[in-house]
Scaffold this active site. Structure first.
Site, mmCIF file in Angstrom:
data_model
loop_
_atom_site.group_PDB
_atom_site.id
_atom_site.type_symbol
_atom_site.label_atom_id
_atom_site.label_comp_id
_atom_site.label_asym_id
_atom_site.label_seq_id
_atom_site.Cartn_x
_atom_site.Cartn_y
_atom_site.Cartn_z
ATOM 1 C CD GLU A 1 23.231 -7.428 3.308
ATOM 2 O OE1 GLU A 1 23.999 -7.429 2.377
ATOM 3 O OE2 GLU A 1 23.529 -6.665 4.355
ATOM 4 C CG ASP B 1 25.375 -11.023 12.132
ATOM 5 O OD1 ASP B 1 24.664 -12.112 12.565
ATOM 6 O OD2 ASP B 1 26.182 -10.198 12.703
HETATM 7 P P1 IMP Z 1 24.142 -6.753 10.258
HETATM 8 O O1 IMP Z 1 24.024 -5.547 10.279
HETATM 9 O O2 IMP Z 1 24.365 -7.347 11.774
HETATM 10 O O3 IMP Z 1 22.844 -7.502 9.770
HETATM 11 O O4 IMP Z 1 25.375 -7.360 9.437
HETATM 12 C C1 IMP Z 1 25.288 -7.037 8.133
HETATM 13 C C2 IMP Z 1 26.718 -7.092 7.427
HETATM 14 O O5 IMP Z 1 27.809 -7.788 8.550
HETATM 15 C C3 IMP Z 1 26.574 -8.126 6.344
HETATM 16 O O6 IMP Z 1 26.130 -7.620 5.139
HETATM 17 C C4 IMP Z 1 27.940 -8.576 6.179
HETATM 18 O O7 IMP Z 1 28.601 -7.836 5.619
HETATM 19 C C5 IMP Z 1 28.534 -8.791 7.760
HETATM 20 N N1 IMP Z 1 28.525 -9.952 8.365
HETATM 21 C C6 IMP Z 1 27.430 -10.370 9.218
HETATM 22 N N2 IMP Z 1 27.605 -11.569 9.425
HETATM 23 C C7 IMP Z 1 28.693 -12.020 8.689
HETATM 24 C C8 IMP Z 1 29.407 -13.483 8.365
HETATM 25 O O8 IMP Z 1 29.019 -14.280 8.880
HETATM 26 N N3 IMP Z 1 30.262 -13.224 7.672
HETATM 27 C C9 IMP Z 1 30.675 -12.154 7.029
HETATM 28 N N4 IMP Z 1 29.934 -11.084 7.001
HETATM 29 C C10 IMP Z 1 29.266 -10.952 8.076
HETATM 30 MG MG MG Z 2 26.658 -7.238 3.450
#
Ligand code: IMP
Ligand code: MG
Length: 179
Positions: A104, A108
């Site tokens: 990955e 986030d």
């Molecule tokens: P999560 O499910 O919140 O962990 O987010 C995962 C996905 O959100 C990542 O694989 C990214 O595609 C997108 N994402 C989260 N933070 C960022 C960032 O700072 N920049 C760009 N994409 C992000």
């Molecule tokens: Mg991603």
């Protein structure tokens, strides 16, 4: 994509240089190589953000690996990931009995990776681990254990090295942040 809405007023500022990324990828590859000796793991990249990282990682690994990709999207409107994830492009490879390493770009809230790990666990792999290039630990909403981590990043919106804002900036060689 998490659907985070970010203003694009300023230029990206370098957070992690291409040199630092190269060193982090080499370190991760060495750790993975050591742990998977004699095995032929299946690396599963989460599209689209992981494509650059995956390309560099497999070439550093010097291990016989297979590669597959999955595309996930979090649905529902809002400024942040809804937490409801769906698979919009499925895997082609059989998971049962394989050594699986999920690749990955950024963890986030952790909801995307957590969804995929739970999905894969149900398919009875021989082993299941997670490699993430970057992590925003202050943002986690679910407990996530990252087996191989490149770097932690502050709670800023990052782009570059495959990671986008609104499909832009994936081509940047450095990892940058935009305010
Ligand atoms: P999560 O499910 O919140 O962990 O987010 C995962 C996905 O959100 C990542 O694989 C990214 O595609 C997108 N994402 C989260 N933070 C960022 C960032 O700072 N920049 C760009 N994409 C992000
Ligand atoms: Mg991603």
């Amino acid at each position: 994509m998490s659907g985070i809405i970010t203003p694009m007023s300023s230029q990206p500022k370098v957070l992690i240089t291409q040199d630092e990324i190269k060193k982090a990828v080499a370190r991760l590859a060495a750790e993975i190589r050591r742990d998977y000796q004699g095995k032929e793991p299946l690396l599963i990249g989460i599209l689209k953000g992981s494509f650059v990282f995956m390309a560099d990682l497999v070439r550093e690994l010097e291990l016989p690996v297979e590669v597959d990709f999955v595309k996930l999207s979090s649905y529902g409107a809002g400024t942040e990931t809804s937490g409801k994830i769906k698979m919009v492009q499925c895997l082609e490879t059989r998971i049962k009995g394989r050594d699986i390493l999920v690749v990955e770009d950024i963890v986030d809230t952790g909801l995307t990776v957590s969804f995929l790990l739970n999905y894969l666990k149900r398919k009875k792999p021989a082993s299941l681990k997670l490699c993430a290039l970057t992590d925003k630990p202050s943002r986690h909403k679910v407990p996530i254990s990252i087996d191989y981590l490149g770097c932690t990043v502050p709670n800023k919106f990052i782009v570059g090295y495959g990671i986008d804002w609104n499909e832009k900036f994936r081509h940047l060689r450095d990892i940058c942040c935009i305010d």
